[in-house]
Motif scaffolding. Structure first.
Motif, PDB file in Angstrom:
ATOM      1  N   ALA A 131       1.482  11.370   0.061  1.00  9.05           N
ATOM      2  CA  ALA A 131       2.342  10.570   0.930  1.00  9.05           C
ATOM      3  C   ALA A 131       3.806  10.961   0.747  1.00  9.05           C
ATOM      4  O   ALA A 131       4.577  10.979   1.697  1.00  9.05           O
ATOM      5  CB  ALA A 131       2.161   9.085   0.623  1.00  9.05           C
ATOM      6  N   GLU A 160      -2.955  10.548  -3.891  1.00  7.73           N
ATOM      7  CA  GLU A 160      -2.503  10.078  -2.579  1.00  7.73           C
ATOM      8  C   GLU A 160      -1.005   9.748  -2.581  1.00  7.73           C
ATOM      9  O   GLU A 160      -0.323   9.938  -1.578  1.00  7.73           O
ATOM     10  CB  GLU A 160      -3.329   8.869  -2.142  1.00  7.73           C
ATOM     11  CG  GLU A 160      -4.681   9.300  -1.569  1.00  7.73           C
ATOM     12  CD  GLU A 160      -5.657   8.148  -1.395  1.00  7.73           C
ATOM     13  OE1 GLU A 160      -5.332   7.019  -1.811  1.00  7.73           O
ATOM     14  OE2 GLU A 160      -6.754   8.389  -0.860  1.00  7.73           O
ATOM     15  N   TYR A 161      -0.528   9.237  -3.718  1.00  8.81           N
ATOM     16  CA  TYR A 161       0.925   9.016  -3.821  1.00  8.81           C
ATOM     17  C   TYR A 161       1.673  10.323  -3.578  1.00  8.81           C
ATOM     18  O   TYR A 161       2.651  10.373  -2.843  1.00  8.81           O
ATOM     19  CB  TYR A 161       1.312   8.523  -5.220  1.00  8.81           C
ATOM     20  CG  TYR A 161       0.858   7.128  -5.597  1.00  8.81           C
ATOM     21  CD1 TYR A 161       0.592   6.157  -4.623  1.00  8.81           C
ATOM     22  CD2 TYR A 161       0.732   6.772  -6.935  1.00  8.81           C
ATOM     23  CE1 TYR A 161       0.190   4.888  -4.997  1.00  8.81           C
ATOM     24  CE2 TYR A 161       0.341   5.504  -7.311  1.00  8.81           C
ATOM     25  CZ  TYR A 161       0.065   4.558  -6.339  1.00  8.81           C
ATOM     26  OH  TYR A 161      -0.325   3.317  -6.711  1.00  8.81           O
ATOM     27  N   GLN A 187       2.193  -4.613  -6.767  1.00  4.99           N
ATOM     28  CA  GLN A 187       0.780  -4.285  -6.959  1.00  4.99           C
ATOM     29  C   GLN A 187       0.301  -3.449  -5.774  1.00  4.99           C
ATOM     30  O   GLN A 187       0.282  -3.921  -4.637  1.00  4.99           O
ATOM     31  CB  GLN A 187      -0.047  -5.569  -7.074  1.00  4.99           C
ATOM     32  CG  GLN A 187      -1.552  -5.363  -7.025  1.00  4.99           C
ATOM     33  CD  GLN A 187      -2.098  -4.641  -8.248  1.00  4.99           C
ATOM     34  OE1 GLN A 187      -1.960  -5.102  -9.391  1.00  4.99           O
ATOM     35  NE2 GLN A 187      -2.705  -3.473  -8.025  1.00  4.99           N
ATOM     36  N   ASP A 188      -0.059  -2.215  -6.095  1.00  7.67           N
ATOM     37  CA  ASP A 188      -0.497  -1.300  -5.043  1.00  7.67           C
ATOM     38  C   ASP A 188      -1.985  -1.488  -4.782  1.00  7.67           C
ATOM     39  O   ASP A 188      -2.773  -1.618  -5.708  1.00  7.67           O
ATOM     40  CB  ASP A 188      -0.236   0.135  -5.508  1.00  7.67           C
ATOM     41  CG  ASP A 188      -0.789   1.172  -4.541  1.00  7.67           C
ATOM     42  OD1 ASP A 188      -0.650   0.968  -3.321  1.00  7.67           O
ATOM     43  OD2 ASP A 188      -1.355   2.176  -5.010  1.00  7.67           O
ATOM     44  N   MET A 189      -2.385  -1.557  -3.551  1.00 14.93           N
ATOM     45  CA  MET A 189      -3.809  -1.575  -3.187  1.00 14.93           C
ATOM     46  C   MET A 189      -3.982  -1.082  -1.758  1.00 14.93           C
ATOM     47  O   MET A 189      -3.008  -0.910  -1.046  1.00 14.93           O
ATOM     48  CB  MET A 189      -4.417  -2.963  -3.392  1.00 14.93           C
ATOM     49  CG  MET A 189      -3.771  -4.096  -2.662  1.00 14.93           C
ATOM     50  SD  MET A 189      -4.688  -5.633  -2.921  1.00 14.93           S
ATOM     51  CE  MET A 189      -4.319  -5.960  -4.628  1.00 14.93           C
ATOM     52  N   PRO A 190      -5.214  -0.835  -1.353  1.00  9.71           N
ATOM     53  CA  PRO A 190      -5.388  -0.342   0.015  1.00  9.71           C
ATOM     54  C   PRO A 190      -4.900  -1.391   1.018  1.00  9.71           C
ATOM     55  O   PRO A 190      -5.027  -2.596   0.774  1.00  9.71           O
ATOM     56  CB  PRO A 190      -6.911  -0.163   0.142  1.00  9.71           C
ATOM     57  CG  PRO A 190      -7.432  -0.124  -1.239  1.00  9.71           C
ATOM     58  CD  PRO A 190      -6.501  -0.943  -2.052  1.00  9.71           C
ATOM     59  N   ARG A 204      -5.934   7.958  -6.375  1.00 10.49           N
ATOM     60  CA  ARG A 204      -4.817   7.220  -5.797  1.00 10.49           C
ATOM     61  C   ARG A 204      -3.493   7.889  -6.137  1.00 10.49           C
ATOM     62  O   ARG A 204      -2.600   7.958  -5.314  1.00 10.49           O
ATOM     63  CB  ARG A 204      -4.826   5.768  -6.301  1.00 10.49           C
ATOM     64  CG  ARG A 204      -3.727   4.899  -5.708  1.00 10.49           C
ATOM     65  CD  ARG A 204      -3.748   4.912  -4.187  1.00 10.49           C
ATOM     66  NE  ARG A 204      -2.760   4.006  -3.590  1.00 10.49           N
ATOM     67  CZ  ARG A 204      -2.502   3.934  -2.299  1.00 10.49           C
ATOM     68  NH1 ARG A 204      -3.147   4.741  -1.459  1.00 10.49           N
ATOM     69  NH2 ARG A 204      -1.620   3.089  -1.830  1.00 10.49           N
ATOM     70  N   GLY A 219      -6.977  -2.254  -6.261  1.00 11.91           N
ATOM     71  CA  GLY A 219      -5.641  -1.977  -6.772  1.00 11.91           C
ATOM     72  C   GLY A 219      -5.578  -1.350  -8.153  1.00 11.91           C
ATOM     73  O   GLY A 219      -4.634  -1.578  -8.885  1.00 11.91           O
ATOM     74  N   PHE A 268      -9.975   1.576  -6.620  1.00 12.19           N
ATOM     75  CA  PHE A 268      -8.645   1.410  -6.053  1.00 12.19           C
ATOM     76  C   PHE A 268      -8.661   0.344  -4.959  1.00 12.19           C
ATOM     77  O   PHE A 268      -7.633  -0.256  -4.641  1.00 12.19           O
ATOM     78  CB  PHE A 268      -8.083   2.715  -5.498  1.00 12.19           C
ATOM     79  CG  PHE A 268      -6.814   2.477  -4.778  1.00 12.19           C
ATOM     80  CD1 PHE A 268      -5.731   1.958  -5.476  1.00 12.19           C
ATOM     81  CD2 PHE A 268      -6.714   2.646  -3.412  1.00 12.19           C
ATOM     82  CE1 PHE A 268      -4.558   1.640  -4.822  1.00 12.19           C
ATOM     83  CE2 PHE A 268      -5.545   2.328  -2.755  1.00 12.19           C
ATOM     84  CZ  PHE A 268      -4.472   1.833  -3.456  1.00 12.19           C
ATOM     85  N   SER A 279       0.871  -1.163   0.000  1.00 14.82           N
ATOM     86  CA  SER A 279       0.000   0.000   0.000  1.00 14.82           C
ATOM     87  C   SER A 279       0.911   1.216   0.000  1.00 14.82           C
ATOM     88  O   SER A 279       1.423   1.617   1.035  1.00 14.82           O
ATOM     89  CB  SER A 279      -0.899  -0.018   1.235  1.00 14.82           C
ATOM     90  OG  SER A 279      -1.822   1.035   1.145  1.00 14.82           O
ATOM     91  N   ALA A 280       1.127   1.758  -1.183  1.00 18.14           N
ATOM     92  CA  ALA A 280       2.258   2.659  -1.395  1.00 18.14           C
ATOM     93  C   ALA A 280       2.011   4.088  -0.930  1.00 18.14           C
ATOM     94  O   ALA A 280       2.231   5.040  -1.669  1.00 18.14           O
ATOM     95  CB  ALA A 280       2.654   2.638  -2.864  1.00 18.14           C
ATOM     96  N   ASP A 281       1.524   4.228   0.294  1.00 20.16           N
ATOM     97  CA  ASP A 281       1.339   5.583   0.807  1.00 20.16           C
ATOM     98  C   ASP A 281       1.946   5.704   2.205  1.00 20.16           C
ATOM     99  O   ASP A 281       1.427   6.385   3.070  1.00 20.16           O
ATOM    100  CB  ASP A 281      -0.156   5.934   0.829  1.00 20.16           C
ATOM    101  CG  ASP A 281      -0.997   4.862   1.500  1.00 20.16           C
ATOM    102  OD1 ASP A 281      -0.410   3.993   2.204  1.00 20.16           O
ATOM    103  OD2 ASP A 281      -2.225   4.874   1.329  1.00 20.16           O
ATOM    104  N   TYR A 282       3.028   5.002   2.418  1.00 18.77           N
ATOM    105  CA  TYR A 282       3.610   4.950   3.763  1.00 18.77           C
ATOM    106  C   TYR A 282       5.121   5.069   3.694  1.00 18.77           C
ATOM    107  O   TYR A 282       5.854   4.123   3.973  1.00 18.77           O
ATOM    108  CB  TYR A 282       3.192   3.622   4.414  1.00 18.77           C
ATOM    109  CG  TYR A 282       3.435   3.548   5.906  1.00 18.77           C
ATOM    110  CD1 TYR A 282       2.890   4.485   6.777  1.00 18.77           C
ATOM    111  CD2 TYR A 282       4.219   2.520   6.440  1.00 18.77           C
ATOM    112  CE1 TYR A 282       3.120   4.396   8.139  1.00 18.77           C
ATOM    113  CE2 TYR A 282       4.459   2.430   7.811  1.00 18.77           C
ATOM    114  CZ  TYR A 282       3.898   3.374   8.651  1.00 18.77           C
ATOM    115  OH  TYR A 282       4.127   3.287  10.002  1.00 18.77           O
TER     116      TYR A 282
END
Ligand SMILES: Nc1ncnc2c1ncn2[C@@H]1O[C@H](COP(=O)(O)OP(=O)(O)O)[C@@H](O)[C@H]1O
Ligand SMILES: [Mg+2]
Lengths: 285, 216, 247
Positions: B178, B174-175, A103-106, B171, B165, B162, A66-69
């Protein structure tokens, strides 16, 4: 021909409606996919049966995140997945001799996705909690969670181990595991008296009080601690994983034969300094 | 100047999600259109069995949050059929939209006057021919305003895919958030993109409405 | 042509003892009636007597509960008869016109030809124009119903029915929804049709039309045919008092 396709569409619709009914019926409306598919053991073994063979045959490992961290996982300005976890999983892929596809996902979707075989592994700064452990298998920790004891910039205190903080005025953020550790290990043992402990709504409030000398120490998760210390002119007195439980692990489908392989690689990386290098490259303590 | 530069960089990054957003929306609207018409016709003109299916579909799906439909389709259906995230997300969104479109078309079909069916029967059209050549074309025109509204709702719901994915506009915003810890630019750009898409959609549909308006 | 005896041997429409009820309301209580080729029958009677229902039975828009109906040699009330095929042979014109609102006048006339009779587009186009010509509206071919007057709409509706080459035409109060000054153009078209030899069954309150055009006037009341005869007899020497009243 037209009629046939009409009937076909109707059949699909019916199947979907029925599918929707049966899947939604048990329990309340699921808030997270984990709930939707929990108890779906029938699928999981199929997905994990010989996962290693499957991944090697495909020549690619699909890693969900989850690519927001940041700094663990994020997307850089060029659209590339970067961060500690990304570096690590790519290094693991290299060892396995396969390509790594991210693979990005929540975050909430990851467990269901790995159970359904939509992704091969999860690498998302995920902690191996007991609840999650029922849904998936976890590798050994690739990174322990660390806490930091912060003091004033010119503090002369030496905190060699967590218990050395006993008897000092100390602060933590309300409701955090750090606050609980202070209560359980310093106050309950009598090392510190209850009125020496301050509880803060926000971490930066605690930092201000440390800076002004109102309290001598604060205990906080190590990751935000670094920038907090920099911004407030504080000093990191001790980085430790003794106050914490549950580091970060990679998750796989239950019973996956890939687990042993990745465990081995992680141990290797810890021994040969690869982990250390990745950690530094991503500015992590 | 720095502001402008930052805005442009952010825009260039997020705009790449635009095609995904458009793709998801278009696929979902098309799938929902087909399902909505089938179920709408089934409800108004079908026998008990077909009308029952149409009603069940519409009532059940509208009772369930769209996000749940998306999860179910992705995680349950796609364990049977191998679907990519894009297709699973878009189809699921379409499946959900179809239930709402069912109601739109049902209302429109009902508001076509009964005399039209009688007149079509009187020149020897079968029921199905009458529906297809007489009733539906009129119902579609009557449905256009409500359908346009649904189109903008689906556009906004496209952010939900999303969950499985599909990195659409939001999204990608959001990238940026972040990475830069600056929600303002990221969300402003997203807002502008959605605003632009909605305006274009509304404009196109308004043209269509004017062109195909039923003169009664 | 009108007097050709050979053509009149077999009725175009034959209704035999027709009963029809809607729920508990008995609307038709045993109606028998025949239309010979090229005959024009005008149905009159107070409203609610079942005139429309009777007309709708002829093309099976309404199915009789009892009784039999023949269209030429075919018994259309027999089981297994294709209703759509029956309706292709019976033209119907409604009080409310019921033109297809999304189609132009020309398309209204064409659509039955292309979709039902499967004529090719070009032939249908030519024939539709002819039919519009026949009702005097070729110059309105590209107008939508909303752009036509009531009288014009009804003439297009007639052309639409004619396009199917019907063996009989049913008119259900074709001028009742029209302003008085517009009824003339519609009645003129109907008169022309009658003159050309079309078999017609007309529900109408237009007594002038009945007198001039009808071969026979049929008076209905309470679900029965109470009197029938040539217009002169019906209007000038009625057996039932009501006939005079409705004049
Ligand atoms: N589809 C229907 N359902 C119920 N009642 C009907 C229906 N059609 C006609 N009726 C009733 O049948 C009676 C005769 O109607 P109709 O044939 O239209 O009479 P008319 O054309 O002579 O005025 C009326 O009482 C009417 O209310
Ligand atoms: Mg009537």
């Amino acid at each position: 021909m037209k009629k046939v396709s009409g009937v076909l569409i109707l059949l699909v619709v019916t199947a979907m409606v029925l599918g929707a009914c049966t899947a939604v019926q048990p329990g309340a409306v699921p808030a997270a996919p984990a709930a939707t598919t929990s108890g779906d053991e029938a699928v999981a073994p199929a997905a994990s049966d010989g996962q290693m063979a499957k991944v090697k045959a495909a020549g690619k490992l699909v890693a969900g995140t989850s690519a927001d961290y940041p700094p663990y996982e994020s997307v850089d300005a060029d659209g590339k997945f970067v961060g500690y976890d990304m570096d690590l999983i790519r290094a693991i892929g290299e060892k396995l001799g396969v390509e790594v596809e991210i693979q990005d996902m929540p975050f909430d979707s990851l467990i269901a996705a790995v159970q359904q075989g939509k992704i091969d592994v999860i690498i998302a700064a995920m902690q191996a909690t007991p609840e999650r452990d029922e849904q998936v298998d976890f590798t050994i920790e690739y990174r322990p969670t660390k806490d930091a004891f912060l003091g004033k910039g010119d503090s002369t205190l030496t905190i060699a181990k967590p218990e050395d903080a006993g008897g000092k005025t100390i602060g933590a953020q309300t409701g955090t595991v750090q606050e609980k550790w202070i209560q359980d290990n310093l106050v309950a043992t009598g090392l510190t008296s209850a009125d020496q402990v301050s509880s803060y709504e926000r971490a930066d409030q605690a930092a201000l009080d440390v800076a002004s000398g109102r309290i001598e120490l604060m205990l906080i998760d190590a990751e935000p601690a670094i920038s907090l210390a920099e911004n407030n002119g504080l000093k990191v007195l001790l980085l430790t994983s003794d106050t914490t439980k549950g580091g970060k692990s990679i998750a796989l489908p239950n019973g996956s034969d890939l687990k042993a392989e990745i465990d081995k690689i992680i141990a290797e990386f810890q021994a040969d300094g690869t982990i250390q290098k990745i950690q530094e490259a991503n500015g992590l303590p | 100047m720095e502001f402008v530069q930052k805005f442009i960089t952010t825009f260039q990054f997020i705009v790449e999600g635009l095609w995904v957003t458009i793709g998801v929306t278009v696929v979902a609207l098309a799938v929902g259109f087909v399902l909505g018409i089938l179920a709408g016709v089934a409800r108004v003109y079908g026998n008990k069995f077909l009308a029952g299916i149409g009603t069940t579909y519409s009532v059940v799906v509208r009772a369930v949050p769209v996000i749940v439909i998306i999860f179910i389709l992705f995680f349950v259906i796609s364990s049977l059929v191998d679907l990519t995230a894009f297709w699973a997300g878009s189809l699921a969104l379409g499946f959900a939209s179809g239930a709402y479109q069912t109601e739109i078309f049902r209302g429109a079909l009902r508001s076509v006057s009964g005399g039209q069916m009688t007149a079509a029967s009187a020149i020897g059209m079968s029921r199905w021919q009458a529906i297809r050549h007489i009733i539906l074309p009129q119902a579609l025109r009557l449905a256009l305003p409500a359908w346009g509204n649904e189109a903008t709702l689906v556009l906004k719901d496209s952010t939900l895919v999303f969950a499985v994915g599909v990195p659409e506009v939001l999204r990608r915003a959001e990238y940026v958030k972040a990475r830069t810890f600056d929600p303002f630019f990221a969300y402003s750009v997203a807002l502008l993109l959605y605003l632009a898409l909605t305006l274009v959609t509304t404009q196109v549909l308004r043209q269509a409405e004017n062109r195909y308006r039923l003169r009664l | 042509m009108t007097n050709s005896e050979a053509a009149k041997t077999q009725p175009i429409v034959r209704l035999e003892d027709i009963y029809k009820a809607f729920g508990v309301t008995e609307v038709l209580k045993g109606v028998s009636l025949s239309l010979m080729p090229q005959e024009v029958v005008v149905l009159v009677g107070p409203s609610g007597t079942g005139k429309s229902t009777l007309l709708r039975c002829v093309n099976l828009l309404s199915r009789p509960d009892k009784g039999r109906i023949w269209l030429e040699e075919l018994e259309i009330t027999a089981p297994g008869v294709n209703e759509d095929k029956v309706r292709q042979r019976v033209g119907m014109v409604f009080q409310e016109f019921n033109l297809f609102t999304h189609l132009t006048a020309l398309e209204n006339v064409m659509i039955g030809m292309t979709k039902v009779l499967k004529m090719d587009k070009r032939a249908a186009h030519a024939k539709a124009l002819e039919e519009l010509e026949r009702v005097g509206l070729a110059n309105r071919a590209d107008h939508y119903p909303a752009q036509l007057s009531g009288g014009q709409k009804q003439r297009v509706a007639i052309a639409r029915a004619l396009g199917m080459d019907p063996h009989v035409m049913l008119f259900d109060e074709p001028t009742s929804a029209l302003d008085p000054e517009l009824t003339g153009e519609v009645l003129a078209v109907m008169q022309k049709l009658a003159f050309e030899g079309m078999t017609m069954m007309v529900v109408s309150h237009e007594m002038g039309f009945a007198r001039e055009v009808a071969d026979r006037v049929v008076f209905m009341e309470g679900g029965y045919i109470v009197e029938a005869g040539p217009p002169e007899q019906m209007f000038d020497h009625p057996q039932v008092d009501r006939t005079r009243v409705s004049q």
